[in-house]
Design a protein around this motif. Structure first.
Motif, mmCIF file in Angstrom:
data_model
loop_
_atom_site.group_PDB
_atom_site.id
_atom_site.type_symbol
_atom_site.label_atom_id
_atom_site.label_comp_id
_atom_site.label_asym_id
_atom_site.label_seq_id
_atom_site.Cartn_x
_atom_site.Cartn_y
_atom_site.Cartn_z
ATOM 1 N N ASP A 170 -5.019 1.148 -5.970
ATOM 2 C CA ASP A 170 -3.707 0.603 -6.355
ATOM 3 C C ASP A 170 -3.045 -0.109 -5.185
ATOM 4 O O ASP A 170 -2.453 -1.178 -5.348
ATOM 5 C CB ASP A 170 -2.790 1.720 -6.864
ATOM 6 C CG ASP A 170 -3.239 2.278 -8.211
ATOM 7 O OD1 ASP A 170 -3.986 1.567 -8.926
ATOM 8 O OD2 ASP A 170 -2.865 3.413 -8.535
ATOM 9 N N TRP A 171 -3.140 0.508 -4.013
ATOM 10 C CA TRP A 171 -2.576 -0.139 -2.824
ATOM 11 C C TRP A 171 -3.252 -1.490 -2.567
ATOM 12 O O TRP A 171 -2.594 -2.477 -2.254
ATOM 13 C CB TRP A 171 -2.746 0.758 -1.604
ATOM 14 C CG TRP A 171 -1.779 1.891 -1.505
ATOM 15 C CD1 TRP A 171 -0.493 1.935 -1.980
ATOM 16 C CD2 TRP A 171 -2.016 3.155 -0.881
ATOM 17 N NE1 TRP A 171 0.079 3.141 -1.675
ATOM 18 C CE2 TRP A 171 -0.833 3.915 -0.999
ATOM 19 C CE3 TRP A 171 -3.110 3.726 -0.219
ATOM 20 C CZ2 TRP A 171 -0.716 5.204 -0.486
ATOM 21 C CZ3 TRP A 171 -2.997 5.003 0.289
ATOM 22 C CH2 TRP A 171 -1.818 5.741 0.154
ATOM 23 N N ASN B 165 -4.776 -3.389 -4.696
ATOM 24 C CA ASN B 165 -4.393 -4.324 -5.764
ATOM 25 C C ASN B 165 -3.114 -5.064 -5.376
ATOM 26 O O ASN B 165 -3.036 -6.301 -5.475
ATOM 27 C CB ASN B 165 -4.199 -3.557 -7.068
ATOM 28 C CG ASN B 165 -3.950 -4.476 -8.256
ATOM 29 O OD1 ASN B 165 -4.053 -5.702 -8.163
ATOM 30 N ND2 ASN B 165 -3.619 -3.896 -9.388
ATOM 31 N N TYR B 166 -2.121 -4.328 -4.918
ATOM 32 C CA TYR B 166 -0.853 -4.971 -4.541
ATOM 33 C C TYR B 166 -1.047 -5.841 -3.298
ATOM 34 O O TYR B 166 -0.593 -6.996 -3.250
ATOM 35 C CB TYR B 166 0.226 -3.918 -4.281
ATOM 36 C CG TYR B 166 1.595 -4.534 -4.116
ATOM 37 C CD1 TYR B 166 2.459 -4.661 -5.210
ATOM 38 C CD2 TYR B 166 2.033 -5.027 -2.889
ATOM 39 C CE1 TYR B 166 3.699 -5.254 -5.075
ATOM 40 C CE2 TYR B 166 3.271 -5.623 -2.737
ATOM 41 C CZ TYR B 166 4.106 -5.727 -3.838
ATOM 42 O OH TYR B 166 5.331 -6.332 -3.699
ATOM 43 N N GLN C 27 -0.668 -9.356 -4.983
ATOM 44 C CA GLN C 27 0.761 -9.649 -4.896
ATOM 45 C C GLN C 27 1.156 -10.274 -3.560
ATOM 46 O O GLN C 27 2.158 -10.982 -3.473
ATOM 47 C CB GLN C 27 1.578 -8.374 -5.133
ATOM 48 C CG GLN C 27 1.329 -7.727 -6.478
ATOM 49 C CD GLN C 27 1.612 -8.675 -7.636
ATOM 50 O OE1 GLN C 27 2.680 -9.278 -7.719
ATOM 51 N NE2 GLN C 27 0.633 -8.829 -8.529
ATOM 52 N N TYR D 106 5.253 -3.851 3.338
ATOM 53 C CA TYR D 106 4.738 -3.102 2.191
ATOM 54 C C TYR D 106 4.031 -1.824 2.634
ATOM 55 O O TYR D 106 4.288 -0.734 2.088
ATOM 56 C CB TYR D 106 3.774 -3.974 1.381
ATOM 57 C CG TYR D 106 3.024 -3.199 0.324
ATOM 58 C CD1 TYR D 106 3.695 -2.674 -0.778
ATOM 59 C CD2 TYR D 106 1.653 -2.960 0.442
ATOM 60 C CE1 TYR D 106 3.015 -1.935 -1.749
ATOM 61 C CE2 TYR D 106 0.967 -2.229 -0.520
ATOM 62 C CZ TYR D 106 1.656 -1.719 -1.611
ATOM 63 O OH TYR D 106 0.981 -0.990 -2.548
ATOM 64 N N GLU E 142 4.991 2.153 1.890
ATOM 65 C CA GLU E 142 4.105 3.086 1.213
ATOM 66 C C GLU E 142 3.814 4.322 2.069
ATOM 67 O O GLU E 142 3.713 5.439 1.558
ATOM 68 C CB GLU E 142 2.796 2.396 0.819
ATOM 69 C CG GLU E 142 2.961 1.338 -0.256
ATOM 70 C CD GLU E 142 3.574 1.898 -1.538
ATOM 71 O OE1 GLU E 142 3.061 2.921 -2.039
ATOM 72 O OE2 GLU E 142 4.569 1.320 -2.020
#
Length: 470
Positions: A43-44, A46-47, A51, A68, A72
């Motif tokens: 998930d990390w 992916n961003y 993104q 970011y 996190e």
């Protein structure tokens, strides 16, 4: 009664040692379970990849990545999270490069190129000249200035396909990319084209760092990579027609250094807080893709190591840090700054692990350490066997952790299966869709397991005769 007491004592001792052995197995099993069923690395990534995207040092995206990942890490409830300032180079690519091969009859064939990181631009209208093909610097020297001056040098030495270690194959030809412009300029070349560092034939040019050493700015020549398919085409056309020319245009520029940061998070050790163990990857990437394998994978795996330790109920004895290094790709400023500050503070770094070989299936580790520590690692092999981790060899660790090396500490590098790595390395295909979720999570778990063991048992000091005499 005495015999009964002795028997009971023996039973308790055997039970104690058996529980201890099982504890490591169970702890590592829990680490893998947490990563594969409750992992955060994918998930990390992916961003970070989709993104934010490519994170060239000094760019806006690099700074977004700093913000970011710090945010996190803050969410993980670590004992400390901070940013470490570091000045980094700022090189910009400019708008897309263009190139074509022109035959003696005037026919033009478009080819795929990209500027190498750190290169100067071509003249505003581009650069066109005859081409000299060489395989190495020895051939360049043999041709001499009379055959090279005013021409474009084309380095066409492929990665050695029969080497199982693709990193060894990469190491065998990367000097033409890194030093090619410096060497060619000695003989009056006006530009350099380098075959991409890639084992397969495709249309994707692969960028990467190059250097001019101390060459005066006025004497610097533009340097670009050409795709492997187009390198084959150019080579064939040169064999058929020596008058073949190449045109290329690129618009890159080197700007002044800018402020950036390493991102650091820490779990403070419960017993030995002044012994530091670090795990990390580099936050910057090249700009052609989104840097998922190089080195977004290493970044998120390293972040997840600290989370997995917490989720698995492990309280580290030693202080464990995740360090997300800035500027590995074109300067290594982050790794050098971290080591510099650690030395100034007198911090004792006993262990460092880097992941910078892609997010593919983990195979094991390479270690830069003394024999005693390596033998200790070999004794842990049975613990990794159920997870198909079998590669434990002495060798390199990682570029960013390298400056931390001492005579007694242990540096390690995660070694995933490397057969597909250079398909994506520094190319536009280094994107999130090329990363397999399960493989990425297996890598994070494997790293965490090694950190767990070194934290629990420490490192073995050098015990050679010279030290014993001291």
């Amino acid at each position: 009664m005495r015999i009964l007491k002795s028997t009971m004592l023996l039973f308790l001792l055997l039970t104690f040692f058996n529980v201890n052995a099982q504890t490591d197995e169970e702890a590592i099993k829990e680490i893998y379970k947490q990563s594969l069923t409750n992992g955060k690395s994918y998930d990390w990534l992916n961003y970070l990849s989709t993104q934010i995207g490519g994170r060239l040092s000094g760019s806006l995206n690099a700074e977004r990545a700093v913000a970011y990942t710090k945010e996190e890490l803050d969410k993980l409830g670590l004992d400390k999270v901070w940013l470490q300032p570091v000045m980094v180079p700022k090189w910009v690519r400019g708008y897309k490069e263009s190139a074509f091969i022109e035959s003696g009859k005037g026919k033009k064939t478009t080819v795929n190129i990209c500027a190498l990181g750190g290169s100067v631009s071509t003249p505003a209208l581009g650069l066109k000249a005859n081409v000299v093909e060489v395989k190495n610097f020895e051939e360049l020297k043999a041709l001499g200035k009379e055959n090279i001056a005013g021409k474009i040098v084309f380095y066409n030495r492929p990665m050695q396909a029969d080497l199982i270690s693709t990193f060894e194959a990469y190491g065998g030809c990367v000097n033409q990319r890194y030093k090619g412009a410096v060497e060619a300029s000695k003989y009056g070349a006006i530009g350099v084209i380098v075959r991409s560092m890639n084992l397969r034939l495709d249309d994707l040019p692969h960028t990467g760092s190059m250097t001019y050493d101390d060459l005066p700015v006025a004497n610097r020549i533009p340097s670009a990579a050409i795709s492997t398919n187009d390198a084959e085409l150019l080579s064939t056309m040169l064999k058929l027609d020596k008058s073949t020319k190449l045109y290329f245009k690129q618009n890159c520029k080197q700007l002044k250094d800018v402020l950036s940061y390493n991102v650091i998070g820490q779990i403070t050790g419960s017993e030995f807080p002044n012994e530091y163990m670090i795990v990390g990857g580099h936050l910057d990437s090249w700009d052609l893709g989104d840097g998922s394998h190089d080195d977004g994978a290493g970044v998120v795996q390293s972040m997840d190591v600290l989370r997995l330790l917490k989720e698995s109920g492990i309280t580290p004895k030693r202080s464990i840090r995740v360090v997300l290094f800035m500027n590995e790709e074109n300067g290594l400023r982050g790794g050098k700054k971290y080591a510099e500050v650690a030395k100034q503070k007198g911090e004792n770094h006993v262990f460092a692990l880097e992941s910078d070989s892609g997010g593919f299936t983990p195979r094991g580790f390479s270690f830069d350490c003394n024999d005693a520590s390596f033998n200790q690692v070999l004794s842990w092999q049975p613990l990794f066997k159920p997870y198909l981790i079998h590669y434990f060899e002495k060798g390199g660790s990682g570029a960013d952790v390298g400056p931390l090396k001492t005579e007694t500490n242990v540096l390690a590098g995660l070694r995933p299966d490397s057969q597909r790595y250079f398909d994506h390395h520094h190319a536009s295909s280094d994107t999130f869709d090329a990363v397999n979720k399960r493989e990425l999570e297996l890598g994070a778990a494997t790293m965490t397991a090694l950190v767990y063991l070194f934290d629990k048992y420490g490192i073995n000091p050098i015990t050679n005769e010279k030290q014993i005499k001291k």
